[in-house]
Design a protein around this motif. Structure first.
Motif, PDB file in Angstrom:
ATOM      1  N   TYR A 152       0.838  -1.200   0.000  1.00 40.48           N
ATOM      2  CA  TYR A 152       0.000   0.000   0.000  1.00 40.48           C
ATOM      3  C   TYR A 152       0.876   1.254   0.000  1.00 40.48           C
ATOM      4  CZ  TYR A 152      -4.198   2.727   1.103  1.00 40.48           C
ATOM      5  OH  TYR A 152      -5.249   3.607   1.056  1.00 40.48           O
ATOM      6  N   TRP A 153       1.927   1.237   0.793  1.00 38.31           N
ATOM      7  CA  TRP A 153       2.820   2.397   0.867  1.00 38.31           C
ATOM      8  C   TRP A 153       3.554   2.600  -0.457  1.00 38.31           C
ATOM      9  CZ3 TRP A 153       3.293   6.571   3.600  1.00 38.31           C
ATOM     10  CH2 TRP A 153       4.490   7.309   3.549  1.00 38.31           C
ATOM     11  N   ALA A 154       3.963   1.513  -1.105  1.00 36.74           N
ATOM     12  CA  ALA A 154       4.635   1.638  -2.396  1.00 36.74           C
ATOM     13  C   ALA A 154       3.729   2.325  -3.409  1.00 36.74           C
ATOM     14  CB  ALA A 154       5.054   0.259  -2.905  1.00 36.74           C
ATOM     15  N   ALA A 155       2.426   2.064  -3.322  1.00 34.70           N
ATOM     16  CA  ALA A 155       1.479   2.649  -4.266  1.00 34.70           C
ATOM     17  C   ALA A 155       1.099   4.070  -3.896  1.00 34.70           C
ATOM     18  CB  ALA A 155       0.229   1.774  -4.353  1.00 34.70           C
ATOM     19  N   PHE A 156       0.968   4.352  -2.608  1.00 40.20           N
ATOM     20  CA  PHE A 156       0.398   5.634  -2.182  1.00 40.20           C
ATOM     21  C   PHE A 156       1.315   6.471  -1.307  1.00 40.20           C
ATOM     22  CE2 PHE A 156      -3.150   2.662  -2.846  1.00 40.20           C
ATOM     23  CZ  PHE A 156      -3.750   3.302  -3.919  1.00 40.20           C
ATOM     24  N   GLY A 157       2.555   6.025  -1.130  1.00 44.16           N
ATOM     25  CA  GLY A 157       3.478   6.766  -0.276  1.00 44.16           C
ATOM     26  C   GLY A 157       3.754   8.176  -0.751  1.00 44.16           C
ATOM     27  N   ARG A 158       3.777   8.361  -2.075  1.00 48.37           N
ATOM     28  CA  ARG A 158       4.018   9.713  -2.582  1.00 48.37           C
ATOM     29  C   ARG A 158       2.904  10.662  -2.147  1.00 48.37           C
ATOM     30  NH1 ARG A 158       4.450  11.387  -8.991  1.00 48.37           N
ATOM     31  NH2 ARG A 158       4.714  13.635  -8.672  1.00 48.37           N
ATOM     32  N   LYS A 159       1.668  10.161  -2.161  1.00 48.26           N
ATOM     33  CA  LYS A 159       0.531  10.999  -1.777  1.00 48.26           C
ATOM     34  C   LYS A 159       0.437  11.156  -0.262  1.00 48.26           C
ATOM     35  CE  LYS A 159      -3.738   9.366  -2.159  1.00 48.26           C
ATOM     36  NZ  LYS A 159      -5.022   8.955  -2.758  1.00 48.26           N
ATOM     37  N   LEU A 160       0.675  10.069   0.462  1.00 45.09           N
ATOM     38  CA  LEU A 160       0.509  10.090   1.911  1.00 45.09           C
ATOM     39  C   LEU A 160       1.767  10.518   2.659  1.00 45.09           C
ATOM     40  CD1 LEU A 160      -1.453   6.737   2.350  1.00 45.09           C
ATOM     41  CD2 LEU A 160      -2.389   9.049   2.344  1.00 45.09           C
TER      42      LEU A 160
ATOM     43  N   LEU B 208      -4.223  14.453   6.919  1.00 51.18           N
ATOM     44  CA  LEU B 208      -4.938  13.186   6.740  1.00 51.18           C
ATOM     45  C   LEU B 208      -6.429  13.421   6.530  1.00 51.18           C
ATOM     46  CD1 LEU B 208      -3.096  11.033   9.413  1.00 51.18           C
ATOM     47  CD2 LEU B 208      -2.983  10.761   6.929  1.00 51.18           C
ATOM     48  N   ALA B 209      -6.955  14.471   7.139  1.00 51.04           N
ATOM     49  CA  ALA B 209      -8.384  14.769   6.965  1.00 51.04           C
ATOM     50  C   ALA B 209      -8.724  15.078   5.514  1.00 51.04           C
ATOM     51  CB  ALA B 209      -8.785  15.933   7.864  1.00 51.04           C
ATOM     52  N   LEU B 210      -7.727  15.530   4.748  1.00 55.41           N
ATOM     53  CA  LEU B 210      -7.966  15.818   3.333  1.00 55.41           C
ATOM     54  C   LEU B 210      -8.340  14.569   2.548  1.00 55.41           C
ATOM     55  CD1 LEU B 210      -4.966  18.244   2.650  1.00 55.41           C
ATOM     56  CD2 LEU B 210      -7.383  18.869   2.849  1.00 55.41           C
ATOM     57  N   PHE B 211      -7.939  13.395   3.073  1.00 59.75           N
ATOM     58  CA  PHE B 211      -8.205  12.144   2.357  1.00 59.75           C
ATOM     59  C   PHE B 211      -9.458  11.437   2.870  1.00 59.75           C
ATOM     60  CE2 PHE B 211      -3.515  12.678   2.415  1.00 59.75           C
ATOM     61  CZ  PHE B 211      -3.337  12.935   1.065  1.00 59.75           C
TER      62      PHE B 211
ATOM     63  N   LEU C 148     -14.880   6.110  -6.188  1.00 61.94           N
ATOM     64  CA  LEU C 148     -13.461   6.247  -5.904  1.00 61.94           C
ATOM     65  C   LEU C 148     -13.036   7.658  -6.270  1.00 61.94           C
ATOM     66  CD1 LEU C 148     -11.781   6.198  -8.836  1.00 61.94           C
ATOM     67  CD2 LEU C 148     -12.404   3.792  -8.699  1.00 61.94           C
ATOM     68  N   ASP C 149     -11.871   8.051  -5.786  1.00 61.12           N
ATOM     69  CA  ASP C 149     -11.285   9.347  -6.128  1.00 61.12           C
ATOM     70  C   ASP C 149      -9.886   9.106  -6.660  1.00 61.12           C
ATOM     71  OD1 ASP C 149     -13.391  11.210  -5.180  1.00 61.12           O
ATOM     72  OD2 ASP C 149     -12.946  10.282  -3.247  1.00 61.12           O
ATOM     73  N   VAL C 150      -9.548   9.758  -7.756  1.00 60.10           N
ATOM     74  CA  VAL C 150      -8.231   9.585  -8.370  1.00 60.10           C
ATOM     75  C   VAL C 150      -7.597  10.956  -8.579  1.00 60.10           C
ATOM     76  CG1 VAL C 150      -9.201   9.521 -10.718  1.00 60.10           C
ATOM     77  CG2 VAL C 150      -6.963   8.482 -10.265  1.00 60.10           C
ATOM     78  N   ILE C 151      -6.297  11.037  -8.286  1.00 62.94           N
ATOM     79  CA  ILE C 151      -5.607  12.318  -8.406  1.00 62.94           C
ATOM     80  C   ILE C 151      -5.096  12.514  -9.833  1.00 62.94           C
ATOM     81  CG2 ILE C 151      -4.999  12.462  -5.968  1.00 62.94           C
ATOM     82  CD1 ILE C 151      -2.248  11.399  -6.624  1.00 62.94           C
ATOM     83  N   ASP C 152      -4.838  13.760 -10.177  1.00 61.06           N
ATOM     84  CA  ASP C 152      -4.478  14.090 -11.555  1.00 61.06           C
ATOM     85  C   ASP C 152      -3.102  13.588 -11.949  1.00 61.06           C
ATOM     86  OD1 ASP C 152      -3.148  15.847  -9.879  1.00 61.06           O
ATOM     87  OD2 ASP C 152      -3.513  17.625 -11.113  1.00 61.06           O
ATOM     88  N   THR C 153      -2.276  13.215 -10.996  1.00 61.73           N
ATOM     89  CA  THR C 153      -0.941  12.718 -11.325  1.00 61.73           C
ATOM     90  C   THR C 153      -0.898  11.207 -11.474  1.00 61.73           C
ATOM     91  OG1 THR C 153      -0.393  12.753  -8.956  1.00 61.73           O
ATOM     92  CG2 THR C 153       0.266  14.669 -10.279  1.00 61.73           C
TER      93      THR C 153
ATOM     94  N   GLY D 103       2.276  21.840  -4.198  1.00 60.15           N
ATOM     95  CA  GLY D 103       3.577  21.854  -3.551  1.00 60.15           C
ATOM     96  C   GLY D 103       3.662  20.957  -2.338  1.00 60.15           C
ATOM     97  N   LEU D 104       2.542  20.775  -1.647  1.00 59.17           N
ATOM     98  CA  LEU D 104       2.546  20.005  -0.407  1.00 59.17           C
ATOM     99  C   LEU D 104       2.386  18.508  -0.647  1.00 59.17           C
ATOM    100  CD1 LEU D 104       2.523  20.019   2.692  1.00 59.17           C
ATOM    101  CD2 LEU D 104       0.039  20.314   2.585  1.00 59.17           C
TER     102      LEU D 104
END
Length: 201
Positions: A22-30, A98-101, A148-153, A179-180
């Motif tokens: 999970y971290w490998a997939a979403f670590g950049r976002k989280l 974290l509340a943003l997610f 589901l929600d998907v980010i633009d990147t 930036g964040l």
């Protein structure tokens, strides 16, 4: 070629492997909220709800998973108290990030919380298998829609979701997060759930 099998829930004893995947997939976002990685993986492993995921196994090894939120329980719990326990009181600033997610599904929805597939197992259709299994879970619980929600990147993920019948319903522009968190828009997608017992193409 090894056969890929699906199962409901994270197999006992593979929680750390699931967290690393999970971290490998979403670590950049989280990452901004949960770094450093070694603490983040421990947090994810110990905060996951094993019964809120479907998993793909190849030769008994976990190679993919899709988490989901149903009946008020998500794949990763992560209460504010748990965050402070792992990161200390000085980590209070992580809570608004974290509340943003956080996403609250409508009563007729099941929310899918992302797909993670081991790099060596990509291209085998595992993502599609996981999506269809999540849709089956939604049907069994009489949900009418998977959200589901998907980010633009992450255009590859969005392309997969579109191939599996998801359509975009709205896009929220968040340029202040570029930036964040590394992304500046989040698109919400829906897929209708066929009645229980109906065949999925």
């Amino acid at each position: 070629m090894a056969v890929v099998t699906l199962r409901r829930g994270v197999p006992s004893g593979t929680e750390w492997q699931a967290a690393r995947l999970y971290w490998a997939a979403f670590g950049r976002k989280l990452g901004p909220a949960l770094n450093p990685p070694e603490v983040a993986v421990r947090f994810l492993a110990e905060q996951l709800n094993a019964d809120r995921a479907v998993c793909a196994l190849r030769e008994g090894q976990l190679v993919g998973l899709a988490g989901y939120q149903l009946d008020g329980r998500a794949f990763i719990s992560g209460s504010g108290r748990a965050v402070l326990r792992y990161y200390g009181l000085r980590g209070w600033w992580r809570l608004p990030l974290l509340a943003l997610f956080t996403r609250r599904p409508a009563p007729e929805q099941l929310v899918m919380d992302g797909i993670a597939v081991e790099e060596s197992a990509r291209g085998l259709g595992i993502g599609s298998l996981l999506i269809e299994e999540v849709v089956a879970v939604a049907a069994e619980h009489d949900r009418e829609q998977v959200r589901l929600d998907v980010i633009d990147t992450n255009p590859r993920a969005r392309a997969l979701y579109e191939r599996r019948g998801f359509t975009a319903v709205r896009t929220q522009r968040t340029p202040y997060l570029r930036g964040l968190l590394g992304f500046s828009a989040v698109t919400t997608m829906h897929r209708p759930v066929p009645p229980r017992g109906a065949r999925t193409p």
